[in-house]
Scaffold this active site. Structure first.
Site, PDB file in Angstrom:
ATOM      1  CE  LYS A  48      -3.871   1.270  -0.328  1.00 26.88           C
ATOM      2  NZ  LYS A  48      -3.437   1.458  -1.655  1.00 26.88           N
ATOM      3  CG  LEU A 183      11.787   2.099  10.213  1.00 28.74           C
ATOM      4  CD1 LEU A 183      11.060   3.365  10.641  1.00 28.74           C
ATOM      5  CD2 LEU A 183      11.349   1.686   8.805  1.00 28.74           C
ATOM      6  CB  CYS A 184      13.354   1.394  15.869  1.00 28.37           C
ATOM      7  SG  CYS A 184      12.930   0.355  17.264  1.00 28.37           S
ATOM      8  CE  LYS A 192      -1.012   0.926  18.069  1.00 25.66           C
ATOM      9  NZ  LYS A 192      -2.368   0.325  18.071  1.00 25.66           N
ATOM     10  NE  ARG A 193       0.071   1.029   6.415  1.00 20.39           N
ATOM     11  CZ  ARG A 193       0.635   0.171   5.545  1.00 20.39           C
ATOM     12  NH1 ARG A 193       0.761  -1.112   5.844  1.00 20.39           N
ATOM     13  NH2 ARG A 193       1.075   0.599   4.376  1.00 20.39           N
ATOM     14  CG  LEU A 194       4.168   5.605  14.095  1.00 19.38           C
ATOM     15  CD1 LEU A 194       2.999   6.571  14.011  1.00 19.38           C
ATOM     16  CD2 LEU A 194       4.385   5.160  15.542  1.00 19.38           C
ATOM     17  CG  LEU A 433      27.367   1.373   9.750  1.00 20.31           C
ATOM     18  CD1 LEU A 433      27.611   2.651  10.534  1.00 20.31           C
ATOM     19  CD2 LEU A 433      28.566   0.434   9.854  1.00 20.31           C
TER      20      LEU A 433
END
Ligand code: MYA
Length: 433
Positions: A48, A183-184, A192-194, A433
């Site tokens: 999406k 990215l975490c 939740k599409r954060l 990294l």
């Protein structure tokens, strides 16, 4: 066995609510097209978010008519959105100042508890604070690219994404890019599409610096990898690795035979093998630039980059070189970075100390011998395992030096840059990294 860059629970079964996800809703009505689209929708997972981004799409794979290079042209800076993207109401953006001890500790703790795990959830990356500072503050870095999300009420850090600037050469074009990493999203806020909002926000902030391309790696398959690599692992402390479930005792092997199999000499064997120093930066830069020029995609390192990325820094990055005892010429170079993993739920051990092969160059010393010396110093320094990807010329030493293949794959991606065909891992000269 072992870590791969893939999140725990990576089956992202996110409900697809938007109507444009339905291929049958589109106007093309020939039976053949309908059937093909239906088949596509059954076999290829929908993305999406990623389907809306300027990245190579699955449907384009194998289409060699598409030109190599930027997918979308840059926008005038005045047209870049000036305000941050909206977050769900309970959350707010924060820029993380990695110079601040407190902020660095918050980032460290978020990642320590929520970052990448192996598929069996036995290990989780545990990047040290010093490592994070090193990884996030290279020459010319932008603090605005170190992006956090806090809960408005408690101010707790719940999500993170970063970029650092890099010049990356693709064939003979040197492209200014952002390398996106870390990215975490907190485990309690998953699905939740954060993540798409965070990716859009880092993209906006990269655009504000007039940079339009990015490079990143992930353990998950997204549209569309430029190459897929495999991790290989060389046991240095086989007993511990077996005890914690990182590796298994081979068939017809005893522990003592296994220990003997992986035994290494006490000290490096190559005459002139020594730690890299500040005075070596020009020679190492020359060596490395020349070596990396053979790969299709590789960083374009200058002396400042080499000083930052390769000068030894305790428990962060180790670099060694071979200085000819006769001519004092620097002929070979090897390096690895330190990335421990937390061992989840083991009574005896809490941390796995892992070295990751970084950049290695051989001109006089055979690569096999050079890497054997790298293994020896890593063993001296008490690492449990030495990991290497099958990138660059690494395949030439992996089997012979008793590395075993890992079970995870690492996919490499470029944002807003199309490559004509996917690459072999050996055509890639880039380690992220
Ligand atoms: S790779 C390391 C990623 N981190 C982890 O694996 C840590 C543990 N996992 C988590 O924290 C969460 O599961 C994450 C996803 C945050 C990964 N890269 O919010 P959601 C897509 C890109 O509901 P969550 C690294 O750091 C997914 O396909 N996209 O999901 C490099 C789906 O989209 P679509 C990913 O699980 C990062 C959407 O997100 C990844 O709660 C490079 C679902 O969102 C992933 N690793 O959160 C980022 N995982 O429906 C891209 C899932 O379309 C940079 N997704 O399939 C792009 C360049 C930007 C700069 C451009 C400048 C010009």
């Amino acid at each position: 066995m072992g870590d791969n860059k893939s999140p725990s629970g990576s089956s992202k079964e996110n409900p697809d609510n938007d109507s444009d996800a339905n291929p049958l809703a589109k106007d093309d009505s020939s039976l053949e097209t309908i059937v093909r689209k239906f088949q596509d929708s059954m076999s290829v997972k929908k993305h999406k978010f990623w389907e809306t981004q300027p990245v190579g799409q699955f449907k384009e794979v194998g289409d060699s008519s598409l030109p190599e290079g930027p997918i979308e042209p840059p926008m005038p800076l005045s047209e870049v959105k000036q305000e941050p993207y909206n977050l769900p109401t309970p959350y707010e953006w924060t820029t993380c100042d990695m110079d601040s001890e407190d902020t660095c500790l918050e980032v460290y703790n978020l990642l320590k508890n929520n970052y990448v795990e192996d598929d069996e959830n036995m290990f989780r990356f545990n990047y040290s604070k010093e490592f994070l500072r090193w990884a996030l503050r290279p020459p010319g870095y932008f603090r605005s690219w170190h992006i956090g999300v806090r809960a408005k009420s408690s101010k707790k850090l719940v999500a993170f994404i970063t970029g650092v600037p890099a010049r990356i050469r693709v064939r003979d074009e040197v492209v200014r890019m952002a390398e996106i990493n870390f990215l975490c999203v907190h485990k309690k806020l998953r699905s939740k599409r954060l993540a798409p909002v965070m990716i859009k926000e880092v993209t906006r902030r990269v655009h504000l610096e007039n940079i339009w391309q990015a490079a990143y790696t992930a353990g998950v398959v997204l549209p569309t990898p430029i190459t897929t690599c495999q991790y290989w692992h060389r046991s240095l402390n086989p007993k511990k690795l077996i005890d914690v479930g990182f590796s298994r005792l081979g068939a017809r092997m005893t522990m003592s035979r296994t220990i003997k199999l992986y035994k290494l000499p006490d000290s490096p064997v190559t005459p002139g093998f020594r730690k890299m120093e500040l005075r070596d930066v020009p020679a190492v830069t020359r060596l490395l630039r020349n070596y990396l020029s053979q790969f299709v995609v590789a960083p374009d390192f200058d002396e400042d980059d080499v000083e930052h990325w390769l000068l030894p820094s305790e428990n962060v990055v180790d670099s060694y070189l071979v200085e000819s005892p006769e001519t004092y010429e620097i002929t070979d170079f090897c390096s690895f970075y330190t990335l421990p993993s937390s061992i989840l739920g083991n009574q005896t051990y809490s941390t796995l100390k892992a070295a990751y092969s970084y950049y290695n160059v051989s001109t006089k010393t055979p690569l096999l011998q050079l890497m054997n010396d790298a293994l020896i110093v890593a063993k001296q320094k008490d690492y449990d395992v030495f990991n290497a990807l099958d990138v660059m010329q690494n395949e030439s030493f992996l089997k012979e030096l008793k590395f075993g293949p890992g079970d995870g794959q690492l996919h490499y991606y470029l944002y807003n840059y199309r490559i004509r065909r996917d690459l072999k891992p050996s055509e890639l000269g880039l380690v992220l990294l």
